[in-house]
Structure formats: structure tokens, C-alpha cells
Write a protein that holds these residues in place. Structure first.
Motif, PDB file in Angstrom:
ATOM      1  N   VAL A 117       0.858  -1.183   0.000  1.00 46.85           N
ATOM      2  CA  VAL A 117       0.000   0.000   0.000  1.00 46.85           C
ATOM      3  C   VAL A 117       0.897   1.237   0.000  1.00 46.85           C
ATOM      4  O   VAL A 117       2.118   1.141   0.133  1.00 46.85           O
ATOM      5  N   SER A 118       0.291   2.404  -0.125  1.00 45.73           N
ATOM      6  CA  SER A 118       1.077   3.636  -0.157  1.00 45.73           C
ATOM      7  C   SER A 118       1.556   4.023   1.241  1.00 45.73           C
ATOM      8  O   SER A 118       0.957   3.630   2.248  1.00 45.73           O
ATOM      9  N   GLU A 119       2.625   4.807   1.290  1.00 42.59           N
ATOM     10  CA  GLU A 119       3.129   5.288   2.576  1.00 42.59           C
ATOM     11  C   GLU A 119       2.109   6.196   3.249  1.00 42.59           C
ATOM     12  O   GLU A 119       2.005   6.228   4.480  1.00 42.59           O
ATOM     13  N   ALA A 120       1.331   6.930   2.451  1.00 44.46           N
ATOM     14  CA  ALA A 120       0.294   7.798   3.019  1.00 44.46           C
ATOM     15  C   ALA A 120      -0.761   6.969   3.757  1.00 44.46           C
ATOM     16  O   ALA A 120      -1.230   7.349   4.836  1.00 44.46           O
ATOM     17  N   THR A 121      -1.124   5.823   3.189  1.00 44.00           N
ATOM     18  CA  THR A 121      -2.093   4.934   3.847  1.00 44.00           C
ATOM     19  C   THR A 121      -1.540   4.420   5.171  1.00 44.00           C
ATOM     20  O   THR A 121      -2.246   4.391   6.192  1.00 44.00           O
ATOM     21  N   ILE A 122      -0.282   4.008   5.178  1.00 41.15           N
ATOM     22  CA  ILE A 122       0.347   3.517   6.406  1.00 41.15           C
ATOM     23  C   ILE A 122       0.383   4.612   7.464  1.00 41.15           C
ATOM     24  O   ILE A 122       0.082   4.361   8.645  1.00 41.15           O
ATOM     25  N   ARG A 123       0.700   5.840   7.078  1.00 43.64           N
ATOM     26  CA  ARG A 123       0.759   6.934   8.054  1.00 43.64           C
ATOM     27  C   ARG A 123      -0.602   7.182   8.680  1.00 43.64           C
ATOM     28  O   ARG A 123      -0.709   7.418   9.888  1.00 43.64           O
ATOM     29  N   ARG A 124      -1.660   7.117   7.871  1.00 46.59           N
ATOM     30  CA  ARG A 124      -3.026   7.303   8.415  1.00 46.59           C
ATOM     31  C   ARG A 124      -3.369   6.176   9.387  1.00 46.59           C
ATOM     32  O   ARG A 124      -3.934   6.422  10.462  1.00 46.59           O
ATOM     33  N   ASP A 125      -3.020   4.956   9.025  1.00 46.07           N
ATOM     34  CA  ASP A 125      -3.302   3.823   9.913  1.00 46.07           C
ATOM     35  C   ASP A 125      -2.516   3.937  11.214  1.00 46.07           C
ATOM     36  O   ASP A 125      -3.046   3.644  12.299  1.00 46.07           O
ATOM     37  N   LEU A 126      -1.265   4.353  11.127  1.00 42.73           N
ATOM     38  CA  LEU A 126      -0.438   4.485  12.329  1.00 42.73           C
ATOM     39  C   LEU A 126      -0.991   5.562  13.264  1.00 42.73           C
ATOM     40  O   LEU A 126      -0.926   5.421  14.492  1.00 42.73           O
ATOM     41  N   GLU A 127      -1.537   6.611  12.682  1.00 41.86           N
ATOM     42  CA  GLU A 127      -2.131   7.663  13.507  1.00 41.86           C
ATOM     43  C   GLU A 127      -3.309   7.126  14.310  1.00 41.86           C
ATOM     44  O   GLU A 127      -3.455   7.398  15.504  1.00 41.86           O
ATOM     45  N   LEU A 128      -4.159   6.329  13.655  1.00 40.87           N
ATOM     46  CA  LEU A 128      -5.306   5.733  14.347  1.00 40.87           C
ATOM     47  C   LEU A 128      -4.861   4.735  15.413  1.00 40.87           C
ATOM     48  O   LEU A 128      -5.418   4.697  16.513  1.00 40.87           O
ATOM     49  N   LEU A 129      -3.849   3.938  15.100  1.00 39.66           N
ATOM     50  CA  LEU A 129      -3.356   2.938  16.052  1.00 39.66           C
ATOM     51  C   LEU A 129      -2.695   3.605  17.256  1.00 39.66           C
ATOM     52  O   LEU A 129      -2.771   3.086  18.377  1.00 39.66           O
ATOM     53  N   GLU A 130      -2.073   4.749  17.047  1.00 41.33           N
ATOM     54  CA  GLU A 130      -1.490   5.475  18.181  1.00 41.33           C
ATOM     55  C   GLU A 130      -2.594   6.016  19.082  1.00 41.33           C
ATOM     56  O   GLU A 130      -2.473   5.993  20.310  1.00 41.33           O
TER      57      GLU A 130
END
Length: 246
Positions: free
Chosen positions: A25-38
Motif C-alpha cells: 500500500v502507499s506510505e500515506a495509507t500507512i501513516r493514516r493507519d499508524l495515527e489511528l493505532l497510536e
């Protein structure tokens, strides 16, 4: 997102570009997911990646329940053979144990000792089964009671066979859990049991989590699934533990 949590926990930390490549997936998608997981206190964002959150104890059951469900059902059915002659059975928490415990729910004259509130509530549907629940602090992630009072409670009981859920199984290191407080409770239950059966799907085999639970020679039987690598199984068996691949 549950796969992101599991991957970071196994590696301890990962970079955004590594996660993006791993999940295609894109790095932008990973960053959004990491924000939610944090926000859920499952991971902490770092400069360029993510690591375990400082408040992390265990992956919530909701993140685990759907993972490897067919394998967990097979493991649960295979575990039935080890409860046939038992009058007193012990259960920790965990999704694989959660698949197994209800398979005993219609048995009469069985006594259950558990620190998992969700399992205890399910089993009380049978009025002919005695259910004893451990007291202590309840982890919202696993719905297990943990802490010194839970350990002390277990010392009053003698268990024929305990069924234990773990986060990691390694031949040399033994069984491990993410939650060090919960690991102590599980260890106490094992010490009060004549036989210990560990239920762990293949994703746990070869994994080493934060807190030690026991060496492999303290486990009578490990039940996993057919995906478990031969090399890892051979290492576990070399330490005196019987391995069943369901």
C-alpha cells in the motif's frame, strides 16, 4: 490494521516504507493507519515509523478474533482429547482458548478455574458445571484478571489439566507473553496443574514475546496447526514437549 499491529510487535519497530512495501500500500495509507493505532494506544509513532506503545499490554481481543479462525477451530477440536479424563480444568484467556472452552460447555460434573471473564460467563450457562473465577485487575484487552491477588487465588486450587494461551513459542526460549503481569498468572496456573496443554496457532511458533512464561519442558503438549515449520517443531520437541499439528 490488526496486521500492522502484529507485524510491528514481532519486529519491535518498523519504518513506514517497510510497512508500505510489506502490505503493498502507499506510505500515506500507512501513516493514516499508524495515527489511528497510536490513538488506540496500540503503537507509538516514531520519526519515520512505529514501535510498541508504552502503555501496551496485549493486542485487544477484537483485533485477534478473526485472525486464523479456521486454524484455531482445528486446534480447539484437537484439544478435546486432553480434557476427556479431567475433573478440574484450568483456562487462561486468548482467542484460541475462547474457541476451545465452549466445546466443554455441555459437560456435567466438570469444574473450571479461569482468569478469563468472557470464558467464565460463557460456561456458567451450564448450571451443572462449577466455575471459579480468579480475582484481580481485569485487562480490557484480554478480559483476563491479573496481578498478585490472581496469583494467590490460584494457589488454593489443584488442576488436572490447564489449557494455556500464549503469544510466542520458541524451542530455546520457551513460551512467552506480551503482558508480563499476565504471564505470572499463567505461570502460577501451570504450577498448580498436573498437565499443561498450550494452544498456539502457527503465527506464534518461533515468535518471542516480551515476558517469559515457562521453558518448553514445563509444557506437556503443544497443539498448533499444520503451517508450523518443521524446524521450529523439531526444536520444541527436542526440549521434551509433544507437538500436535491439527
Amino acid at each position: 490494521m490488526k496486521q500492522i499491529v502484529s507485524t510491528v510487535l514481532v519486529k519491535n519497530s518498523m519504518e513506514v516504507h517497510e510497512l508500505a512495501r510489506h502490505f503493498d500500500v502507499s506510505e500515506a495509507t500507512i501513516r493514516r493507519d499508524l495515527e489511528l493505532l497510536e490513538q488506540q494506544q496500540l503503537l507509538s509513532r516514531t520519526h519515520g515509523g512505529a514501535t510498541r506503545h508504552i502503555a501496551f499490554n496485549d493486542v485487544p481481543l477484537g483485533y485477534k478474533t478473526c485472525e486464523d479462525s479456521e486454524e484455531k477451530k482445528r486446534i480447539a477440536r484437537a484439544a478435546l482429547a486432553y480434557a476427556n479424563d479431567a475433573r478440574v480444568v484450568g483456562f487462561t484467556g486468548g482467542t484460541t482458548i475462547g474457541e476451545f472452552a465452549p466445546l466443554l460447555s455441555n459437560r456435567d460434573g466438570l469444574t473450571v478455574v479461569t482468569n478469563a471473564l468472557n470464558i467464565a460467563i460463557r460456561l456458567t450457562e451450564n448450571p451443572r458445571m462449577r466455575v471459579f473465577t480468579v480475582g484481580g485487575e481485569v485487562r480490557s484487552s484480554s478480559q483476563e484478571a491479573v496481578g498478585p491477588s490472581a496469583e494467590t487465588f490460584l494457589l488454593d486450587y489443584h488442576i488436572d489439566v490447564s489449557f494455556i494461551g500464549v503469544d510466542g513459542v520458541d524451542g530455546s526460549t520457551g513460551c512467552t507473553n506480551y503482558d508480563q503481569v499476565g504471564a505470572k498468572v499463567n505461570s502460577t496456573m501451570m504450577k498448580q496443574s498436573r498437565k499443561t496443554v498450550v494452544l498456539a496457532d502457527a503465527t506464534k511458533i518461533g515468535r518471542i514475546a516480551l515476558a517469559s512464561l515457562c521453558p518448553m519442558n514445563a509444557v506437556s503438549v503443544l497443539i498448533t496447526d499444520t503451517r508450523a515449520p518443521d524446524s521450529a517443531v523439531e526444536s520444541i520437541e527436542a526440549h521434551g514437549c509433544t507437538v500436535i499439528r491439527a
